[in-house]
Design an enzyme around this catalytic site. Structure first.
Site, PDB file in Angstrom:
ATOM      1  N   CYS A  93      -0.041  91.970   2.610  1.00  0.00           N
ATOM      2  CA  CYS A  93       0.199  90.824   3.505  1.00  0.00           C
ATOM      3  C   CYS A  93      -0.326  89.532   2.893  1.00  0.00           C
ATOM      4  O   CYS A  93       0.407  88.552   2.761  1.00  0.00           O
ATOM      5  CB  CYS A  93      -0.422  91.096   4.868  1.00  0.00           C
ATOM      6  SG  CYS A  93      -2.128  91.674   4.799  1.00  0.00           S
TER       7      CYS A  93
HETATM    8  N1  LIG Z   1      -1.275  95.900   9.230  1.00  0.00           N
HETATM    9  C1  LIG Z   1      -0.838  95.016   8.327  1.00  0.00           C
HETATM   10  O1  LIG Z   1      -0.867  93.783   8.543  1.00  0.00           O
HETATM   11  C2  LIG Z   1      -0.272  95.489   7.045  1.00  0.00           C
HETATM   12  C3  LIG Z   1      -0.349  96.795   6.653  1.00  0.00           C
HETATM   13  N2  LIG Z   1       0.122  97.170   5.415  1.00  0.00           N
HETATM   14  C4  LIG Z   1       0.019  98.549   4.991  1.00  0.00           C
HETATM   15  O2  LIG Z   1       0.957  99.330   5.723  1.00  0.00           O
HETATM   16  C5  LIG Z   1       0.432 100.627   5.953  1.00  0.00           C
HETATM   17  C6  LIG Z   1       0.396 100.873   7.459  1.00  0.00           C
HETATM   18  O3  LIG Z   1      -0.442  99.903   8.050  1.00  0.00           O
HETATM   19  P1  LIG Z   1      -0.657  99.791   9.623  1.00  0.00           P
HETATM   20  O4  LIG Z   1       0.636  99.931  10.335  1.00  0.00           O
HETATM   21  O5  LIG Z   1      -1.473  98.590   9.844  1.00  0.00           O
HETATM   22  O6  LIG Z   1      -1.548 101.103   9.895  1.00  0.00           O
HETATM   23  P2  LIG Z   1      -1.841 101.848  11.266  1.00  0.00           P
HETATM   24  O7  LIG Z   1      -3.202 102.426  11.129  1.00  0.00           O
HETATM   25  O8  LIG Z   1      -1.554 100.946  12.415  1.00  0.00           O
HETATM   26  O9  LIG Z   1      -0.773 103.043  11.265  1.00  0.00           O
HETATM   27  C7  LIG Z   1      -0.849 104.123  10.387  1.00  0.00           C
HETATM   28  C8  LIG Z   1       0.207 105.133  10.763  1.00  0.00           C
HETATM   29  O10 LIG Z   1       0.178 106.231   9.855  1.00  0.00           O
HETATM   30  C9  LIG Z   1       0.097 107.466  10.603  1.00  0.00           C
HETATM   31  N3  LIG Z   1      -0.554 108.454   9.749  1.00  0.00           N
HETATM   32  C10 LIG Z   1      -1.860 108.576   9.436  1.00  0.00           C
HETATM   33  N4  LIG Z   1      -2.060 109.614   8.578  1.00  0.00           N
HETATM   34  C11 LIG Z   1      -0.839 110.142   8.339  1.00  0.00           C
HETATM   35  C12 LIG Z   1      -0.383 111.243   7.554  1.00  0.00           C
HETATM   36  N5  LIG Z   1      -1.221 111.976   6.816  1.00  0.00           N
HETATM   37  N6  LIG Z   1       0.937 111.530   7.551  1.00  0.00           N
HETATM   38  C13 LIG Z   1       1.808 110.806   8.292  1.00  0.00           C
HETATM   39  N7  LIG Z   1       1.437 109.739   9.062  1.00  0.00           N
HETATM   40  C14 LIG Z   1       0.127 109.417   9.072  1.00  0.00           C
HETATM   41  C15 LIG Z   1      -0.670 107.047  11.855  1.00  0.00           C
HETATM   42  O11 LIG Z   1      -0.517 107.941  12.924  1.00  0.00           O
HETATM   43  P3  LIG Z   1      -1.567 109.149  13.214  1.00  0.00           P
HETATM   44  O12 LIG Z   1      -2.899 108.708  12.703  1.00  0.00           O
HETATM   45  O13 LIG Z   1      -1.525 109.330  14.691  1.00  0.00           O
HETATM   46  O14 LIG Z   1      -1.027 110.314  12.460  1.00  0.00           O
HETATM   47  C16 LIG Z   1       0.056 105.734  12.146  1.00  0.00           C
HETATM   48  O15 LIG Z   1       1.318 105.983  12.690  1.00  0.00           O
HETATM   49  C17 LIG Z   1      -0.955 100.660   5.303  1.00  0.00           C
HETATM   50  O16 LIG Z   1      -0.865 101.135   4.001  1.00  0.00           O
HETATM   51  C18 LIG Z   1      -1.338  99.184   5.260  1.00  0.00           C
HETATM   52  O17 LIG Z   1      -2.245  98.925   4.230  1.00  0.00           O
HETATM   53  C19 LIG Z   1       0.727  96.296   4.595  1.00  0.00           C
HETATM   54  C20 LIG Z   1       0.845  94.980   4.937  1.00  0.00           C
HETATM   55  C21 LIG Z   1       0.349  94.477   6.199  1.00  0.00           C
HETATM   56  C1  LIG Z   2      -7.521  91.855   8.563  1.00  0.00           C
HETATM   57  C2  LIG Z   2      -7.535  92.999   7.582  1.00  0.00           C
HETATM   58  O1  LIG Z   2      -8.373  93.864   7.634  1.00  0.00           O
HETATM   59  N1  LIG Z   2      -6.565  92.990   6.672  1.00  0.00           N
HETATM   60  C3  LIG Z   2      -6.431  94.028   5.691  1.00  0.00           C
HETATM   61  C4  LIG Z   2      -5.199  93.776   4.852  1.00  0.00           C
HETATM   62  C5  LIG Z   2      -4.093  94.717   5.207  1.00  0.00           C
HETATM   63  C6  LIG Z   2      -2.902  94.659   4.278  1.00  0.00           C
HETATM   64  O2  LIG Z   2      -1.877  94.211   4.514  1.00  0.00           O
HETATM   65  O3  LIG Z   2      -3.007  95.020   3.095  1.00  0.00           O
HETATM   66  P1  LIG Z   2      -2.677  96.372   2.358  1.00  0.00           P
HETATM   67  O4  LIG Z   2      -1.290  96.758   2.637  1.00  0.00           O
HETATM   68  O5  LIG Z   2      -2.910  96.091   0.944  1.00  0.00           O
HETATM   69  O6  LIG Z   2      -3.659  97.289   2.958  1.00  0.00           O
HETATM   70  C7  LIG Z   2      -7.630  94.093   4.763  1.00  0.00           C
HETATM   71  O7  LIG Z   2      -8.231  93.068   4.467  1.00  0.00           O
HETATM   72  O8  LIG Z   2      -7.888  95.177   4.220  1.00  0.00           O
END
Ligand SMILES: NC(=O)C1=CN([C@@H]2O[C@H](COP(=O)(O)OP(=O)(O)OC[C@H]3O[C@@H](n4cnc5c(N)ncnc54)[C@H](OP(=O)(O)O)[C@@H]3O)[C@@H](O)[C@H]2O)C=CC1
Ligand SMILES: CC(=O)N[C@@H](CCC(=O)OP(=O)(O)O)C(=O)O
Length: 334
Positions: free
Chosen positions: A154
């Site tokens: 992000c």
């Molecule tokens: N949030 C953000 O702003 C951003 C996030 N990302 C990346 O995107 C990814 C997802 O982030 P985010 O949506 O915030 O994370 P969340 O923690 O909100 O969601 C994670 C999801 O993965 C599931 N999960 C966990 N373990 C497993 C597994 N072993 N197999 C299948 N599903 C699984 C969880 O469900 P459950 O635990 O119930 O199984 C849940 O649905 C991460 O890698 C994050 O770094 C990238 C850019 C921005």
């Molecule tokens: C507020 C906050 O905690 N932000 C996350 C960034 C999440 C993200 O988008 O990055 P990745 O997909 O590389 O995990 C952090 O700083 O780790």
């Protein structure tokens, strides 16, 4: 129609993917998955995220074996933690799926980077070699050919979209590293409960100074060192970055404006500001990165705003999908 699986569908990024893909005319959501042990397995996505009631009422399936989906899906979105993606992506790739990974597991082609910043040993150098970094506005031709697209983080998306045009046009004085001050909403940390992200604990606060994994991600892909100062803000979503750089002697405001215009005049998901500066309220819930700037003497301050869950994650992943399969780049996004 392309059949797709969203793994991690109950998370913050996953639910945004489900929303976009549900209205995409060329995509059929075959299944939504969570972990095998998930307490949410069997629930409807719309039970957890009621904004999808009557829109996406599909159940969340426990994922115990990727092989259960082989032959049934063409495209897989991994909205899962880094190590989960690291383990799952090769399974789906071996089965011939095109994989869009939203985690950091394949963004930087350097095994040591994962040991140092992610705390695990990378086991898939052959996929690190093949992965294409999905900074959509800059990687169009490579995304078109890729089987594994590593969607950028992000913070790195906003930082690179703002800085790259100036670096490509050679406008920056390399003696001064760009200083990226960035503030993210709490959804950046994901949906899972943690004390640091609970309502009464969150404040406006810097974290991981000199130690955040996005500093090397940004530096690696821009090809210049940067200072990266992340802050947690006490709001749910959005990222605002102010980026201070030194210009080469003689570079004017018009040169900066021209570099940004040349990079983005035909890119509908990056919006440039001529006079005013971007604000979070203009991008929340939308798939844009908004960029503005101010110049004084030899300094430029770039300002970039995006929704961390959209242009910083899920909408950029769908933008990459559109590029990969030759659909209009903004299809289902705006
Ligand atoms: N949030 C953000 O702003 C951003 C996030 N990302 C990346 O995107 C990814 C997802 O982030 P985010 O949506 O915030 O994370 P969340 O923690 O909100 O969601 C994670 C999801 O993965 C599931 N999960 C966990 N373990 C497993 C597994 N072993 N197999 C299948 N599903 C699984 C969880 O469900 P459950 O635990 O119930 O199984 C849940 O649905 C991460 O890698 C994050 O770094 C990238 C850019 C921005
Ligand atoms: C507020 C906050 O905690 N932000 C996350 C960034 C999440 C993200 O988008 O990055 P990745 O997909 O590389 O995990 C952090 O700083 O780790």
């Amino acid at each position: 129609m392309l059949n797709t699986l969203i793994v991690g569908a109950s998370g913050y990024a996953g639910v945004e993917l489900a929303t976009y893909l549900n209205r995409h005319p060329h995509m059929n959501i075959t299944a939504l998955a969570v972990s095998a042990q998930s307490p949410d397995a069997g629930k409807l996505l719309s039970d957890l995220h009621p904004q999808l009631k009557g829109v996406v009422d599909l159940p969340l399936q426990p994922l115990s074996d990727a092989a259960d989906y082989t032959g049934k899906v063409d495209v897989v979105f991994l909205a899962t933690a880094h190590q989960v993606s690291h383990d799952l992506a090769p399974e789906f790739l071996k089965a011939g799926c095109v994989v869009f990974d939203l985690s950091g597991a394949f963004r930087v082609n350097d095994e040591n980077f994962y040991t140092q910043y992610y705390g695990f040993t990378h086991q898939h150098q052959q996929w690190l070699d093949k992965a294409v970094y999905g900074l959509a506005e800059w990687q169009h031709d490579r995304i078109k050919e890729a089987q594994l697209i590593a969607v950028p983080g992000c913070y790195p998306t906003a930082a690179q979209l703002a800085l790259k045009p100036l670096i490509e046009a050679d406008l920056l004085n390399r003696d001064q590293w760009p200083v990226i001050n960035a503030t993210s909403g709490v959804s950046g940390a994901g949906r899972k409960a943690s004390i640091n992200n609970s309502f009464c604990e969150v404040s406006l606060q810097p974290y991981n100074l000199f130690a955040h994994r996005h500093q090397p991600e940004i530096a690696e892909h821009l090809g210049v060192p940067v200072i990266f100062n992340p802050h947690l803000g006490n709001f749910p979503r959005g990222i605002l970055e102010t980026i201070t750089c030194r210009l080469k002697a003689g570079v004017s405001r018009e040169d900066v404006a021209e570099a940004l215009h040349n990079a983005y005049h035909d890119k509908p998901l990056v919006r440039l500001y001529d006079q005013s500066l971007p604000a979070l309220k203009s991008v929340i819930g939308l798939p844009f990165c908004d960029i503005g700037f101010a110049v004084q003497g030899e300094h430029v301050i770039l300002v970039a705003a995006e929704d961390n869950l959209l242009k910083g994650a899920s909408s950029q992943a769908v933008q990459c999908l559109n590029i990969r399969f030759g659909f209009p780049e903004t299809l289902s996004l705006i």
